[in-house]
Design a protein around this motif. Structure first.
Motif, PDB file in Angstrom:
ATOM      1  N   LYS A 182      36.480  47.340  31.191  1.00 15.78           N
ATOM      2  CA  LYS A 182      36.641  45.885  31.011  1.00 15.78           C
ATOM      3  C   LYS A 182      35.581  45.121  31.808  1.00 15.78           C
ATOM      4  N   THR A 183      34.744  44.365  31.083  1.00 16.26           N
ATOM      5  CA  THR A 183      33.699  43.522  31.700  1.00 16.26           C
ATOM      6  C   THR A 183      33.534  42.290  30.808  1.00 16.26           C
ATOM      7  N   ASN A 184      32.396  41.618  30.938  1.00 18.03           N
ATOM      8  CA  ASN A 184      32.110  40.479  30.045  1.00 18.03           C
ATOM      9  C   ASN A 184      31.256  40.884  28.845  1.00 18.03           C
ATOM     10  N   GLN A 186      31.590  42.586  25.879  1.00 19.60           N
ATOM     11  CA  GLN A 186      31.974  42.335  24.482  1.00 19.60           C
ATOM     12  C   GLN A 186      32.257  40.851  24.222  1.00 19.60           C
ATOM     13  N   LYS A 195      40.302  36.261  24.118  1.00 17.93           N
ATOM     14  CA  LYS A 195      40.604  37.300  25.104  1.00 17.93           C
ATOM     15  C   LYS A 195      41.723  38.221  24.640  1.00 17.93           C
ATOM     16  N   TYR A 198      40.406  40.885  22.485  1.00 17.46           N
ATOM     17  CA  TYR A 198      39.659  41.832  23.325  1.00 17.46           C
ATOM     18  C   TYR A 198      40.609  42.760  24.072  1.00 17.46           C
ATOM     19  N   GLU A 199      41.689  42.219  24.627  1.00 13.26           N
ATOM     20  CA  GLU A 199      42.661  43.042  25.365  1.00 13.26           C
ATOM     21  C   GLU A 199      43.307  44.082  24.435  1.00 13.26           C
ATOM     22  N   LEU A 202      40.824  46.793  23.924  1.00 15.36           N
ATOM     23  CA  LEU A 202      40.704  47.636  25.127  1.00 15.36           C
ATOM     24  C   LEU A 202      41.803  48.697  25.162  1.00 15.36           C
ATOM     25  N   LYS A 203      43.020  48.277  24.779  1.00 22.83           N
ATOM     26  CA  LYS A 203      44.146  49.233  24.770  1.00 22.83           C
ATOM     27  C   LYS A 203      43.897  50.346  23.753  1.00 22.83           C
ATOM     28  N   SER A 215      37.435  51.931  34.735  1.00 21.56           N
ATOM     29  CA  SER A 215      37.207  50.616  35.335  1.00 21.56           C
ATOM     30  C   SER A 215      35.764  50.522  35.830  1.00 21.56           C
TER      31      SER A 215
END
Ligand SMILES: NC(=O)c1ccc[n+]([C@@H]2O[C@H](COP(=O)([O-])OP(=O)(O)OC[C@H]3O[C@@H](n4cnc5c(N)ncnc54)[C@H](OP(=O)(O)O)[C@@H]3O)[C@@H](O)[C@H]2O)c1
Length: 248
Positions: A182-184, A186, A195, A198-199, A202-203, A215
């Motif tokens: 997780k960063t900025n 994408q 967001k 995006y979350e 990520l999952k 991380s």
């Protein structure tokens, strides 16, 4: 105390490297493209560590800017460079636009070339300096963006080529190749509407990494290992830091 340059050091993986170097008492010149993350970094660093930090804003795809940036901070030898500038795109040969192709290649590849070449005289002044390029697992396992995968495959060859070229100066050059963290990256590259989307992504991605999601700390600790004294006989390595994603 040593002095390091972190290109892309104002956000994500680079920012974590900046923090970890500052915490151990090293001087850092952190470079980013925009004011927002640069200012946020300045504000987030504890007051006691601020004298060690120089933050520079500039576009490293521009040769003249890169040549100017390497004069920042205190003069003298530089012990290491982290190349963590990046952006990402989406699309294959049928959908990628020529503009996105050019800007992804320029951001991910030209910036590393420009700053590395410009900083080389100062890296040579240090005995046994180290360059770490932040590549990606997409260099060997094509992801959804043609330009991104190709830029990272080229960055791996940049690493290997420089390792061979610069060993004569005892400069080591290695890559870390992260899985998704997780960063900025994408959101900043406009890949998601918001967001929440995006979350969710990520999952889904975490489930594809055999060891689960990673991380920025996981990646930065590998970068610091390759910068430091524990890796003095390692050069030309392309190190997957991806929870096993490359072999899944
Ligand atoms: N996050 C991941 O899942 C992941 C996975 C594999 C590899 N990587 C790689 O890790 C590296 C770091 O990415 P990240 O995820 O930490 O993304 P990030 O949070 O967006 O950080 C990227 C950094 O690069 C800077 N930057 C971008 N374009 C620049 C330019 N033209 N000149 C100077 N600085 C520029 C950004 O500045 P601004 O923020 O001001 O634009 C920011 O400091 C990238 O090479 C990326 O491809 C990331």
């Amino acid at each position: 105390m040593n002095r390091y340059f972190v290109a892309g050091g104002t956000s994500g993986i680079g920012r974590q490297c900046t923090f970890e170097l500052l915490r151990r008492g090293d001087e850092v010149v952190a470079i980013g493209r925009g004011d927002e993350h640069a200012e946020d970094l300045r504000q987030s660093v504890p007051a006691s560590l601020r004298p060690l930090l120089t933050v520079v804003v500039g576009d490293l795809t521009d040769v003249a800017t890169a040549r100017q940036v390497v004069t920042a901070g205190n003069p003298g030898p530089v012990a290491g460079l982290v190349n963590s500038v990046g952006c990402i795109s989406v699309g294959g040969i049928e959908t990628e636009t020529p503009e996105r192709w050019k800007s992804t290649i320029a951001t991910n590849l030209d910036s590393a070339f420009n700053i590395t070449q410009a900083l080389l005289p100062r890296l040579r002044q240090s005995s046994g300096s180290s360059i770490v390029n932040v590549s990606s697992i997409c260099s060997r396992r094509p992801c959804e963006s043609l330009s991104y995968s190709v830029s990272k495959a080229a960055l791996d060859m940049f690493t290997m080529h420089l390792a061979k070229d610069l060993a004569r100066y005892s400069i080591r050059v290695n890559s870390v190749n992260p899985g998704v963290v997780k960063t900025n990256l994408q959101l900043g590259s406009g890949l998601f509407e918001d967001k929440a989307a995006y979350e969710r992504w990520l999952k889904e991605m975490a489930a594809l990494h055999p060891l689960g999601g990673g991380s920025v700390e996981d990646v930065a600790s590998a970068v610091l290992f390759l910068l430091g004294r524990g890796s003095t006989w390692i050069t030309g390595t392309v190190l997957a830091v991806d929870g096993g994603r490359a072999v899944a």
